[in-house]
Design an enzyme around this catalytic site. Structure first.
Site, mmCIF file in Angstrom:
data_model
loop_
_atom_site.group_PDB
_atom_site.id
_atom_site.type_symbol
_atom_site.label_atom_id
_atom_site.label_comp_id
_atom_site.label_asym_id
_atom_site.label_seq_id
_atom_site.Cartn_x
_atom_site.Cartn_y
_atom_site.Cartn_z
ATOM 1 N N ALA A 54 -11.747 -38.631 33.313
ATOM 2 C CA ALA A 54 -12.002 -39.172 34.649
ATOM 3 C C ALA A 54 -13.405 -38.761 35.078
ATOM 4 O O ALA A 54 -13.910 -37.719 34.645
ATOM 5 C CB ALA A 54 -10.974 -38.607 35.625
ATOM 6 N N GLY A 108 -8.569 -38.150 30.752
ATOM 7 C CA GLY A 108 -8.226 -39.578 30.848
ATOM 8 C C GLY A 108 -8.641 -40.376 29.620
ATOM 9 O O GLY A 108 -8.107 -41.456 29.370
ATOM 10 N N GLU A 126 -7.959 -30.810 31.690
ATOM 11 C CA GLU A 126 -7.906 -30.861 33.159
ATOM 12 C C GLU A 126 -7.639 -29.516 33.802
ATOM 13 O O GLU A 126 -8.065 -29.237 34.922
ATOM 14 C CB GLU A 126 -6.808 -31.849 33.627
ATOM 15 C CG GLU A 126 -7.067 -33.299 33.296
ATOM 16 C CD GLU A 126 -6.519 -33.751 31.955
ATOM 17 O OE1 GLU A 126 -6.239 -32.885 31.098
ATOM 18 O OE2 GLU A 126 -6.379 -34.959 31.756
HETATM 19 N N1 COA Z 1 -17.184 -37.075 34.633
HETATM 20 C C1 COA Z 1 -18.411 -37.276 35.128
HETATM 21 N N2 COA Z 1 -19.527 -37.089 34.407
HETATM 22 C C2 COA Z 1 -19.396 -36.666 33.140
HETATM 23 C C3 COA Z 1 -18.140 -36.427 32.562
HETATM 24 C C4 COA Z 1 -16.989 -36.644 33.365
HETATM 25 N N3 COA Z 1 -15.755 -36.479 32.887
HETATM 26 N N4 COA Z 1 -18.325 -36.016 31.286
HETATM 27 C C5 COA Z 1 -19.658 -35.999 31.089
HETATM 28 N N5 COA Z 1 -20.298 -36.388 32.211
HETATM 29 C C6 COA Z 1 -21.738 -36.502 32.416
HETATM 30 C C7 COA Z 1 -22.390 -35.139 32.603
HETATM 31 O O1 COA Z 1 -22.239 -34.692 33.942
HETATM 32 C C8 COA Z 1 -23.810 -35.458 32.253
HETATM 33 O O2 COA Z 1 -24.404 -36.147 33.340
HETATM 34 P P1 COA Z 1 -25.949 -35.827 33.765
HETATM 35 O O3 COA Z 1 -26.759 -36.228 32.558
HETATM 36 O O4 COA Z 1 -26.168 -36.697 34.941
HETATM 37 O O5 COA Z 1 -25.999 -34.351 34.035
HETATM 38 C C9 COA Z 1 -23.655 -36.482 31.117
HETATM 39 O O6 COA Z 1 -22.360 -37.032 31.259
HETATM 40 C C10 COA Z 1 -23.767 -35.869 29.748
HETATM 41 O O7 COA Z 1 -22.844 -34.794 29.681
HETATM 42 P P2 COA Z 1 -23.158 -33.417 28.922
HETATM 43 O O8 COA Z 1 -22.156 -32.421 29.352
HETATM 44 O O9 COA Z 1 -24.595 -33.080 29.086
HETATM 45 O O10 COA Z 1 -22.927 -33.898 27.419
HETATM 46 P P3 COA Z 1 -22.443 -33.052 26.181
HETATM 47 O O11 COA Z 1 -22.533 -34.009 25.018
HETATM 48 O O12 COA Z 1 -23.193 -31.775 26.094
HETATM 49 O O13 COA Z 1 -20.898 -32.679 26.457
HETATM 50 C C11 COA Z 1 -18.625 -33.179 27.094
HETATM 51 C C12 COA Z 1 -19.940 -33.684 26.489
HETATM 52 C C13 COA Z 1 -17.706 -34.368 27.114
HETATM 53 C C14 COA Z 1 -18.013 -32.070 26.188
HETATM 54 C C15 COA Z 1 -18.851 -32.582 28.494
HETATM 55 O O14 COA Z 1 -19.641 -33.506 29.237
HETATM 56 C C16 COA Z 1 -17.579 -32.339 29.278
HETATM 57 O O15 COA Z 1 -16.940 -31.311 29.064
HETATM 58 N N6 COA Z 1 -17.190 -33.269 30.173
HETATM 59 C C17 COA Z 1 -16.047 -33.125 31.017
HETATM 60 C C18 COA Z 1 -14.780 -33.357 30.248
HETATM 61 C C19 COA Z 1 -13.525 -33.183 31.123
HETATM 62 O O16 COA Z 1 -13.295 -32.137 31.680
HETATM 63 N N7 COA Z 1 -12.745 -34.261 31.231
HETATM 64 C C20 COA Z 1 -11.531 -34.246 31.978
HETATM 65 C C21 COA Z 1 -11.770 -34.710 33.352
HETATM 66 S S1 COA Z 1 -10.280 -34.668 34.334
#
Ligand code: COA
Length: 259
Positions: free
Chosen positions: A66, A110, A133
């Site tokens: 999400a 999600g 989450e």
């Molecule tokens: N919601 C909103 N934005 C997200 C996102 C999410 N679930 N996942 C990644 N992004 C955004 C980051 O904020 C970042 O944005 P920015 O460039 O404006 O700062 C961009 O995507 C790149 O993310 P980044 O973390 O730099 O990439 P990464 O390749 O190093 O790591 C993930 C990727 C997926 C491991 C990491 O982004 C992450 O842990 N995301 C959240 C996952 C999560 O908790 N999902 C469950 C949500 S309920």
């Protein structure tokens, strides 16, 4: 059809829906969810789309969950509103044609739940899956607490949900979360091959087979077996069955028309 957050491509009976927010790791915001439901509505009635593949743009993420930015300002009532009405996960799960999640990177929260709602999950070797989450003080809200344990068992589901641990595609395949793992550069070719195989069969039989298997999630065995028998008879009554049997006996390729 044109979308802001999705790409839709239909070729050789196979539709590919690509969530197209690679700079946000294809996170599911309201627009993606809304457009996904619209795309599925369109594909439901499009005879040119016999199988649907869902994937993410770029080489980093399938869907990273999400959109957490949307969570920041919402009140619980606003979140409740956002979770009511037609929900993307349920629309995918109840879609009448086969669906494949082509998991090309992170499938988290999600994103993992989107994959769980599909009929099959094919993952690139480098993909990572999980339900993190709990790190945010949340629980899965797109079916993860229900579909994940049904697929992998309660213990494994709880390990993922309660520890936020991400697992790689090979482990996901070992526990039944993923059905097939491919080399990264073979993901698209292999997934299309499988999708095209299904697209070449009788749409009637494919639909009935999918519906019968879907019923197994919720139906006691005796009722499920009765349903299967009725669906078999429905398939038996189709032009496609006549064509399939005739083609076999005449040693030629069948021409199925979905009737
Ligand atoms: N919601 C909103 N934005 C997200 C996102 C999410 N679930 N996942 C990644 N992004 C955004 C980051 O904020 C970042 O944005 P920015 O460039 O404006 O700062 C961009 O995507 C790149 O993310 P980044 O973390 O730099 O990439 P990464 O390749 O190093 O790591 C993930 C990727 C997926 C491991 C990491 O982004 C992450 O842990 N995301 C959240 C996952 C999560 O908790 N999902 C469950 C949500 S309920």
């Amino acid at each position: 059809m044109a979308f802001d957050t999705l790409l839709l491509n239909i070729e050789d009976g196979v539709a590919i829906i690509t969530v197209n927010r690679p700079d946000k790791r294809n996170a599911l915001n309201g627009a993606v969810r809304r457009e996904m439901v619209e795309a599925l509505d369109h594909l439901r009635d499009d005879d040119g789309a016999r199988v649907v593949i869902i994937t993410g743009a770029g080489d980093k993420a399938f869907i990273a969950g999400a959109d957490i930015v949307e969570f920041a300002e919402r009140t619980p009532l606003e979140q409740r509103d956002a979770m009511q009405g037609r929900r993307m996960f349920d629309e995918i799960a109840s879609f009448p044609k086969p669906t494949i999640a082509m998991i090309n990177g992170f499938a988290l929260g999600g994103g993992c739940e989107t994959a769980l709602a599909c009929d099959m999950r094919i993952a690139a070797r480098s993909a990572k899956l999980g339900q993190p989450e709990i790190r945010l003080g949340l629980i899965p809200g797109g079916g993860g607490t229900q579909r994940l344990p049904r697929l992998v068992g309660a213990g494994r589901a709880l390990r993922l949900i309660l520890t936020a641990e991400l697992i790689d595609a090979v482990e996901a395949e070992r526990i039944g979360l993923v059905d097939l793992v491919t080399d990264d550069d073979a993901l698209r070719t292999r997934t299309l091959e499988i999708a095209r195989t299904m697209a070449g069969f009788s749409p009637v039989a494919v639909r009935l087979a999918k519906a019968a298997v879907a019923a197994a999630w919720e139906t006691p065995l005796s009722a499920g077996l009765a349903l299967e028998r009725e669906m078999f008879i429905t398939a038996f009554a189709s032009d496609d069955r006549r064509e399939g049997v005739a083609a076999f006996l005449e040693k030629r390729a069948p021409q199925f028309h979905g009737r």
